[in-house]
Design an enzyme around this catalytic site. Structure first.
Site, PDB file in Angstrom:
ATOM      1  N   LYS A  76      47.442  30.597  41.220  1.00 47.74           N
ATOM      2  CA  LYS A  76      48.187  30.594  42.482  1.00 47.74           C
ATOM      3  C   LYS A  76      47.291  30.112  43.623  1.00 47.74           C
ATOM      4  O   LYS A  76      47.683  29.258  44.437  1.00 47.74           O
ATOM      5  CB  LYS A  76      48.731  32.006  42.770  1.00 47.74           C
ATOM      6  CG  LYS A  76      49.895  32.370  41.862  1.00 47.74           C
ATOM      7  CD  LYS A  76      50.231  33.855  41.856  1.00 47.74           C
ATOM      8  CE  LYS A  76      51.279  34.114  40.765  1.00 47.74           C
ATOM      9  NZ  LYS A  76      51.573  35.532  40.552  1.00 47.74           N
ATOM     10  N   GLN A 118      50.548  41.394  42.585  1.00 48.38           N
ATOM     11  CA  GLN A 118      50.549  40.972  41.188  1.00 48.38           C
ATOM     12  C   GLN A 118      50.882  42.163  40.280  1.00 48.38           C
ATOM     13  O   GLN A 118      50.255  43.218  40.382  1.00 48.38           O
ATOM     14  CB  GLN A 118      49.170  40.385  40.831  1.00 48.38           C
ATOM     15  CG  GLN A 118      49.088  39.760  39.460  1.00 48.38           C
ATOM     16  CD  GLN A 118      49.977  38.518  39.319  1.00 48.38           C
ATOM     17  OE1 GLN A 118      50.021  37.677  40.201  1.00 48.38           O
ATOM     18  NE2 GLN A 118      50.688  38.418  38.206  1.00 48.38           N
ATOM     19  N   ASP A 142      58.158  36.542  46.159  1.00 49.71           N
ATOM     20  CA  ASP A 142      58.505  36.732  44.744  1.00 49.71           C
ATOM     21  C   ASP A 142      60.004  36.996  44.581  1.00 49.71           C
ATOM     22  O   ASP A 142      60.533  36.893  43.478  1.00 49.71           O
ATOM     23  CB  ASP A 142      57.732  37.940  44.178  1.00 49.71           C
ATOM     24  CG  ASP A 142      56.653  37.529  43.187  1.00 49.71           C
ATOM     25  OD1 ASP A 142      56.682  36.372  42.725  1.00 49.71           O
ATOM     26  OD2 ASP A 142      55.792  38.369  42.880  1.00 49.71           O
TER      27      ASP A 142
END
Ligand code: NDP
Length: 288
Positions: A58, A102, A125
């Site tokens: 990322k 995460q 997300d």
């Protein structure tokens, strides 16, 4: 759909993610011209090797595209309270456009409480219940990255979903359910399968579009696939040091018309879509 005559054509995530990135470059330049640099902050708690590798990719893609990124690395012993304090700080930091925690989180920390604490306007997300709700009513939202990548791939092959039967194997909140919502929004007739589905091969065999998001290496064989179907393999499974999908590629390539490879398929799209959502967040915040 025509009857299957030859090997499946590949839908390359490597190529399509590059295409998407060049589309995104234009938007990054537009923002830069206004003095705005989209910024993604990723929180990584613990030492999970797969998570570390995802976070690295990322940050790498942010750099490639000219986005600012920050990784906040925390010990696995971090408390829920400490994590919440960091998220609240990022929520009120105007320079941050995307906040991503995460997963999985260390034991003892509630995933729900943490994900719900992210400002929905920075939830790139798309996991916050407010954004999940928006998706389900077809309102503008941050679409979760992997499902968004799947739809980009279908669009790239001009797959007209209206009236088609789409079967999604897997009902997770991050892949199966949102993919099903997006397929429905494109007027497919959608069936969602899971571990209690009876006679899975027969159900899958009726699919014009089959999306596998199961987490079981090579489970979907030609027996599950209607000749001429489009097969999207979301699975990422580590087997003896190699990465394999949920689809048995060598078997299904002789039945499907279109097929995504693993690696080099959906996974490539996921990170690129995270960039897309971060840019979208910066654009929304700075709407003229
Ligand atoms: P989950 O484990 O959360 O969900 C798996 C789903 O598959 C569940 O709904 C489960 O059913 C169903 N399932 C499990 N076994 C069977 C079976 N034998 N028959 C039918 N259904 C079954 O996984 P995720 O959705 O998070 O991920 C799915 C896969 O996608 C994994 O390989 C993951 O690594 C990969 N992935 C890839 C991404 C990418 O960027 N390409 C991003 C995210 C995930 P039930 O609900 O009944 O338990």
């Amino acid at each position: 759909m025509r009857m299957k005559m030859s090997e499946a054509k590949l839908i390359s995530g490597a190529d399509l993610s590059q295409k998407l990135l060049s589309e995104l470059e234009v938007r990054v330049k537009d923002l830069a011209a206004r003095g705005i640099v989209p910024k993604l902050t990723v929180i990584l708690a613990g030492e999970d090797p797969a998570s570390k590798s995802y976070v690295r990719s990322k940050a790498k893609m942010c750099k490639q595209l000219g986005l600012a990124s920050e990784i906040i690395r925390l010990d696995a012993a971090v408390t829920q309270g400490e994590l919440l304090t960091i998220i609240h700080r990022l929520n009120s930091d105007d320079s941050v456009h995307g906040v991503l925690v995460q997963l999985p989180l260390p034991k003892g920390i509630s995933e729900d409480i943490i994900l719900n604490s992210i400002d929905p306007a920075k939830d790139v997300d798309g996991f916050h219940p407010a954004n999940v709700g928006q998706l389900s009513i077809g309102a503008p939202t941050f679409v979760p990255c992997t499902p968004k990548g799947v739809m980009y791939m279908l669009d790239a092959i001009n797959c007209d979903l209206a009236g088609k039967h789409a079967v999604v194997v897997g009902r997770s909140n991050i892949v199966g359910k949102p993919v099903a919502q997006l397929l429905l929004a494109k007027h497919a007739t959608v069936t969602i399968c899971h571990s209690r589905t009876r006679d899975l091969p027969s159900v899958c065999k009726t699919a014009d579009v089959l999306v596998a998001a199961v987490g079981r290496p090579k489970m979907i064989t030609a027996e599950y696939v209607k000749p001429g179907a489009v097969v999207i393999d979301v699975g990422i499974n580590r087997v003896d040091g190699a990465i394999v999908g949920d689809v048995d590629f060598d078997s299904v390539k002789n039945a499907a018309e279109w097929l995504t490879p693993v690696p080099g398929g959906v996974g490539k799209m996921t990170v690129a879509m995270l960039m897309s959502n971060t840019i979208e967040s910066a654009e929304r915040k700075n709407k003229a």
